[in-house]
Motif scaffolding. Structure first.
Motif, PDB file in Angstrom:
ATOM      1  N   LEU A  36     -28.099 -14.700 -16.064  1.00 21.85           N
ATOM      2  CA  LEU A  36     -28.918 -14.776 -14.845  1.00 21.85           C
ATOM      3  C   LEU A  36     -29.175 -16.241 -14.508  1.00 21.85           C
ATOM      4  CD1 LEU A  36     -31.618 -12.086 -15.757  1.00 21.85           C
ATOM      5  CD2 LEU A  36     -29.391 -11.725 -14.691  1.00 21.85           C
ATOM      6  N   GLU A  37     -29.178 -16.523 -13.224  1.00 26.91           N
ATOM      7  CA  GLU A  37     -29.504 -17.880 -12.764  1.00 26.91           C
ATOM      8  C   GLU A  37     -30.841 -17.809 -12.021  1.00 26.91           C
ATOM      9  OE1 GLU A  37     -26.350 -19.518 -10.491  1.00 26.91           O
ATOM     10  OE2 GLU A  37     -25.003 -19.728 -12.200  1.00 26.91           O
ATOM     11  N   ILE A  38     -31.792 -18.598 -12.512  1.00 31.84           N
ATOM     12  CA  ILE A  38     -33.142 -18.618 -11.946  1.00 31.84           C
ATOM     13  C   ILE A  38     -33.345 -19.974 -11.264  1.00 31.84           C
ATOM     14  CG2 ILE A  38     -35.595 -18.276 -12.417  1.00 31.84           C
ATOM     15  CD1 ILE A  38     -33.861 -15.912 -13.220  1.00 31.84           C
ATOM     16  N   GLN A  39     -33.886 -19.941 -10.050  1.00 32.29           N
ATOM     17  CA  GLN A  39     -34.217 -21.202  -9.395  1.00 32.29           C
ATOM     18  C   GLN A  39     -35.727 -21.286  -9.190  1.00 32.29           C
ATOM     19  OE1 GLN A  39     -32.100 -21.327  -5.667  1.00 32.29           O
ATOM     20  NE2 GLN A  39     -33.736 -20.292  -4.532  1.00 32.29           N
TER      21      GLN A  39
ATOM     22  N   VAL B 181     -30.593 -17.897 -17.759  1.00 30.53           N
ATOM     23  CA  VAL B 181     -31.152 -16.968 -18.734  1.00 30.53           C
ATOM     24  C   VAL B 181     -29.978 -16.149 -19.275  1.00 30.53           C
ATOM     25  CG1 VAL B 181     -32.682 -15.011 -19.146  1.00 30.53           C
ATOM     26  CG2 VAL B 181     -33.406 -16.873 -17.620  1.00 30.53           C
ATOM     27  N   LEU B 182     -29.710 -16.304 -20.570  1.00 30.12           N
ATOM     28  CA  LEU B 182     -28.604 -15.605 -21.213  1.00 30.12           C
ATOM     29  C   LEU B 182     -29.181 -14.491 -22.081  1.00 30.12           C
ATOM     30  CD1 LEU B 182     -26.492 -18.726 -22.264  1.00 30.12           C
ATOM     31  CD2 LEU B 182     -26.427 -17.424 -20.124  1.00 30.12           C
ATOM     32  N   ILE B 183     -28.905 -13.252 -21.686  1.00 28.88           N
ATOM     33  CA  ILE B 183     -29.458 -12.073 -22.358  1.00 28.88           C
ATOM     34  C   ILE B 183     -28.339 -11.381 -23.121  1.00 28.88           C
ATOM     35  CG2 ILE B 183     -30.639  -9.862 -22.053  1.00 28.88           C
ATOM     36  CD1 ILE B 183     -31.805 -10.986 -19.451  1.00 28.88           C
TER      37      ILE B 183
ATOM     38  N   GLN C 215     -26.028  -6.289 -11.866  1.00 26.62           N
ATOM     39  CA  GLN C 215     -26.706  -6.842 -13.033  1.00 26.62           C
ATOM     40  C   GLN C 215     -28.171  -7.118 -12.741  1.00 26.62           C
ATOM     41  OE1 GLN C 215     -24.834 -10.161 -14.875  1.00 26.62           O
ATOM     42  NE2 GLN C 215     -22.961  -9.063 -15.383  1.00 26.62           N
ATOM     43  N   LEU C 216     -28.429  -7.722 -11.580  1.00 24.18           N
ATOM     44  CA  LEU C 216     -29.799  -8.106 -11.258  1.00 24.18           C
ATOM     45  C   LEU C 216     -30.692  -6.898 -11.036  1.00 24.18           C
ATOM     46  CD1 LEU C 216     -29.237 -11.173  -8.888  1.00 24.18           C
ATOM     47  CD2 LEU C 216     -29.617 -11.135 -11.348  1.00 24.18           C
ATOM     48  N   LEU C 217     -30.103  -5.747 -10.704  1.00 18.80           N
ATOM     49  CA  LEU C 217     -30.913  -4.557 -10.484  1.00 18.80           C
ATOM     50  C   LEU C 217     -31.580  -4.085 -11.765  1.00 18.80           C
ATOM     51  CD1 LEU C 217     -28.638  -2.494  -8.065  1.00 18.80           C
ATOM     52  CD2 LEU C 217     -30.671  -3.855  -7.510  1.00 18.80           C
TER      53      LEU C 217
ATOM     54  N   THR D  47     -38.569 -26.038 -18.457  1.00 23.75           N
ATOM     55  CA  THR D  47     -38.801 -26.483 -19.838  1.00 23.75           C
ATOM     56  C   THR D  47     -37.508 -26.451 -20.652  1.00 23.75           C
ATOM     57  OG1 THR D  47     -39.418 -24.218 -20.434  1.00 23.75           O
ATOM     58  CG2 THR D  47     -41.202 -25.738 -19.846  1.00 23.75           C
ATOM     59  N   LEU D  48     -36.554 -25.558 -20.274  1.00 22.65           N
ATOM     60  CA  LEU D  48     -35.247 -25.467 -20.945  1.00 22.65           C
ATOM     61  C   LEU D  48     -34.165 -25.306 -19.892  1.00 22.65           C
ATOM     62  CD1 LEU D  48     -36.059 -22.951 -23.846  1.00 22.65           C
ATOM     63  CD2 LEU D  48     -35.664 -25.426 -24.096  1.00 22.65           C
ATOM     64  N   PRO D  49     -33.010 -25.918 -20.105  1.00 19.57           N
ATOM     65  CA  PRO D  49     -31.920 -25.685 -19.143  1.00 19.57           C
ATOM     66  C   PRO D  49     -31.330 -24.273 -19.283  1.00 19.57           C
ATOM     67  CG  PRO D  49     -31.153 -27.068 -20.940  1.00 19.57           C
ATOM     68  CD  PRO D  49     -32.617 -26.884 -21.142  1.00 19.57           C
ATOM     69  N   GLU D  50     -31.421 -23.718 -20.502  1.00 14.21           N
ATOM     70  CA  GLU D  50     -30.915 -22.366 -20.754  1.00 14.21           C
ATOM     71  C   GLU D  50     -31.898 -21.620 -21.667  1.00 14.21           C
ATOM     72  OE1 GLU D  50     -26.034 -22.868 -20.495  1.00 14.21           O
ATOM     73  OE2 GLU D  50     -27.012 -22.486 -22.436  1.00 14.21           O
ATOM     74  N   TYR D  51     -32.190 -20.391 -21.291  1.00 17.09           N
ATOM     75  CA  TYR D  51     -33.057 -19.536 -22.090  1.00 17.09           C
ATOM     76  C   TYR D  51     -32.184 -18.445 -22.733  1.00 17.09           C
ATOM     77  CZ  TYR D  51     -36.979 -21.649 -19.551  1.00 17.09           C
ATOM     78  OH  TYR D  51     -37.887 -22.533 -19.021  1.00 17.09           O
ATOM     79  N   HIS D  52     -32.340 -18.296 -24.027  1.00 19.67           N
ATOM     80  CA  HIS D  52     -31.566 -17.286 -24.752  1.00 19.67           C
ATOM     81  C   HIS D  52     -32.510 -16.218 -25.288  1.00 19.67           C
ATOM     82  CE1 HIS D  52     -27.771 -19.659 -24.961  1.00 19.67           C
ATOM     83  NE2 HIS D  52     -28.611 -20.671 -24.825  1.00 19.67           N
TER      84      HIS D  52
END
Length: 606
Positions: A317-320, A333-335, A288-290, A243-248
């Motif tokens: 984070l990169e989600i596929q 996903v930018l946190i 980071q992913l942990l 739905t979005l290329p980037e989630y903030h």
């Protein structure tokens, strides 16, 4: 091997850059040097003694030393050569990651002048890392009915170097079906995409083997490769779409573990198994992913470990999303982690000058303090204070340093030591504070003369006293300490009846006890006036004096003496003659006598 040779060729190269003039004013001192990474321990960085305006031997004499907080000290002072050298091998990538420029800051303290100099050293990059993919093999699944021009994201390579030494380009092995496109993120990171140039035919070739090469721009040029296996499938002709290329999302660092941060959503227009989407992290698990947990079926991302703003304030984070066939979609996903006031400020006593002489002038530096709060913004703004009833005040120095100086005159005789509490308070809401305690001793100077308990003394002594007898005692008090309070007694030089006073009276210099050196005779003198001097042992000594009156009391030590009639001196009998015609009551003679004593001792009877 090329990277090692490069490091060896560059080991002797040190770029010295002094960008700010040095003066002895604390607010204007900043020295900057530049040094490449991976130098041997002890390598020359800069001539610090010259830049401080000192001779090399003065570094130790003036107490020149490095003061810093946080990470392990990377640099050291060489007092023999007067230079700043490396304290060990420096890995720029470990120190600063992808940040450029890589700056190391600390302070140098010239302790005898209580002066601080800011030092900033730029660690420059060398090409000591080759681009590297996170996997040796990558599987790409493509349906045979995919139209030419379709793009397929590939794993990007990682090169921890920066600038021209970092990842610059990708190359794809020669083939007739695919080409390579390179895209750039908003943050400048290049990632490759596999572009279908000609339609695939699974029956003609079910698997295509390609080699993707990543190259940097260093000298010599370094590279890394990954093997790509393209498997051709049938049927599934729609890829998932996020739905979005980037989630903030912005989160506070104190969120509890298990908190849901956001949900990513991708849809697939296919039906059945080809339209079922599952989610996963694209990259292999790292530190980071942990901290995050991804639900592969719903796309919910939850917190799986505590966050710490002071450790990391941003996660990418990169989600596929993968459907039941072969198609993938990618989203970021930018946190952003926001700071909360969870760290109390710290106060470190860098220097303490105790004991302090009580005659120290106003503005004398007592202590140098460093304050630190790892929080950011207002949460990390620290103010320091001390009790207002103390004769001291805090002054802001450079960076996060404070100086504690004298504000009012000290008097050791009133207060000999001070228990000082420094309170550091940050600007958070609610604020956090930390107290640091230390004791300052006040050293004595000889500023008080001895004082007698009376303005004058008097005493009585009977005449005919034995020689060496104790006749009186005086005491003087000195509020100073040690030798400044040690009192020595003496008598003022004088004469009495043409003889030195010291032949009549002596005094014990330690106790103040007075002794008679001769037997006194009331008939010779009736009183004696003395000046007693009390002197302390300070440098210079101080003294005071007091008068002592000694009154001699009479004793009956003299017999009466007949003055008349005087005993004959010519050999006669001394007979008094009376005429025969003398009648009763006739005065024959008169007897006159005296006594040298006084009072009742001189009263006579006949």
């Amino acid at each position: 091997m090329a990277a090692k040779t490069y490091r060896c060729n560059r080991t002797a190269l040190v770029l010295l850059c002094l960008v700010l003039g040095l003066s002895w004013e604390a607010q204007a001192r900043q020295i900057r040097y530049s040094v490449p990474e991976e130098l041997e321990k002890g390598s020359f960085v800069g001539n610090i003694s010259k830049d401080l305006g000192l001779e090399p031997r003065e570094l130790a004499e003036r107490g020149v030393r490095i003061v810093s907080r946080g990470r392990t000290q990377l640099f050291a002072l060489n007092p023999q050569s007067g230079s700043l050298v490396t304290a060990g091998r420096i890995d720029r990538e470990e120190l600063c990651a992808q940040s450029a420029p890589c700056l190391v800051s600390f302070n140098i303290l010239v302790e005898d002048r209580v002066k601080l100099f800011g030092i900033e050293i730029e660690v420059t990059d060398i090409n000591d890392n080759a681009p590297k993919f996170q996997a040796e093999n990558v599987d790409v699944k493509i349906n045979e009915n995919v139209a030419p021009g379709m793009r397929f994201p590939l794993l990007e390579a990682v090169d921890p170097d920066v600038g021209v030494n970092s990842l610059q380009s990708y190359q794809l092995s020669s083939n007739k079906h695919f080409s390579l496109a390179v895209q750039s993120h908003a943050y400048g990171v290049k990632y490759p995409e596999l572009v279908l140039e000609h339609a695939l035919d699974r029956e003609e070739e079910a698997v295509h083997h390609l080699v993707l090469t990543a190259l940097d721009g260093g000298d010599p040029l370094l590279s890394g490769t990954v093997l790509i296996s393209v498997t051709v499938f049938d049927a599934n002709d729609n890829a998932p779409v996020f739905t979005l290329p980037e989630y903030h999302v912005r989160v506070l660092e104190n969120l509890p573990v298990g908190t849901q941060l956001l949900t990513v959503t991708a849809t697939d227009r296919d039906e059945g198994a080809n339209g079922e989407v599952t989610y996963s992290f694209r990259k292999s698990p790292d530190m980071q992913l942990l901290k995050f947990q991804l639900n592969k079926n719903t796309g919910e991302i939850k917190l799986s470990a505590n966050l710490d703003y002071e450790e990391t304030d941003f996660y990418e984070l990169e989600i596929q999303a993968e459907d039941g066939g072969a198609y993938l979609a990618m989203a970021k996903v930018l946190i952003t982690v926001e700071d909360v006031n969870d760290n109390s400020p710290e106060v470190t006593i860098t220097s303490l000058f105790s004991p302090l002489m009580e005659d120290s002038p106003l503005g004398t530096v007592i202590a140098l303090l460093n304050v630190h709060d790892p929080d950011s913004g207002q949460n990390g703004q620290v103010t320091c204070s001390i009790s207002e009833n103390l004769p001291f005040k805090l002054e802001k120095s450079i960076d996060s340093y404070y100086r504690l100086v004298t504000h009012r005159t000290l008097d050791r005789e009133q207060v000999s030591s001070y228990n000082i509490t420094v309170t550091a308070t940050d600007g958070g809401n609610p604020p956090l504070l930390m107290e640091t305690h230390f004791t300052l001793q006040v050293a004595d100077i000889n500023d008080n003369p001895p004082t007698f308990s009376h303005i004058s003394y008097f005493t009585y002594i009977l005449e005919n006293n034995p020689r060496g007898a104790s006749i009186f005692s005086v005491t003087a008090h000195d509020p100073d300490s040690h030798e400044n309070a040690q009192v020595i007694y003496s008598l003022a030089e004088d004469t009495f009846q043409e003889a030195p006073l010291s032949s009549y009276i002596s005094i014990n210099s330690d106790t103040g006890v007075l002794y008679a050196l001769r037997s006194f005779d009331y008939e010779q003198f009736r009183d004696l006036q003395i000046q007693v001097i009390a002197t302390d042992s300070g440098d210079p000594p101080l003294s005071s004096n007091v008068s002592l009156s000694i009154f001699v009391l009479d004793q009956n030590d003299n017999t009466p003496e007949i003055l008349y009639p005087a005993p004959p001196t010519d050999g006669s009998t001394g007979v008094e003659l009376a005429p025969r015609s003398a009648e009763p009551g006739y005065l024959v003679t008169k007897v006159v006598a005296v006594d040298r004593d006084s009072g009742q001792n001189a009263w006579l009877s006949y």
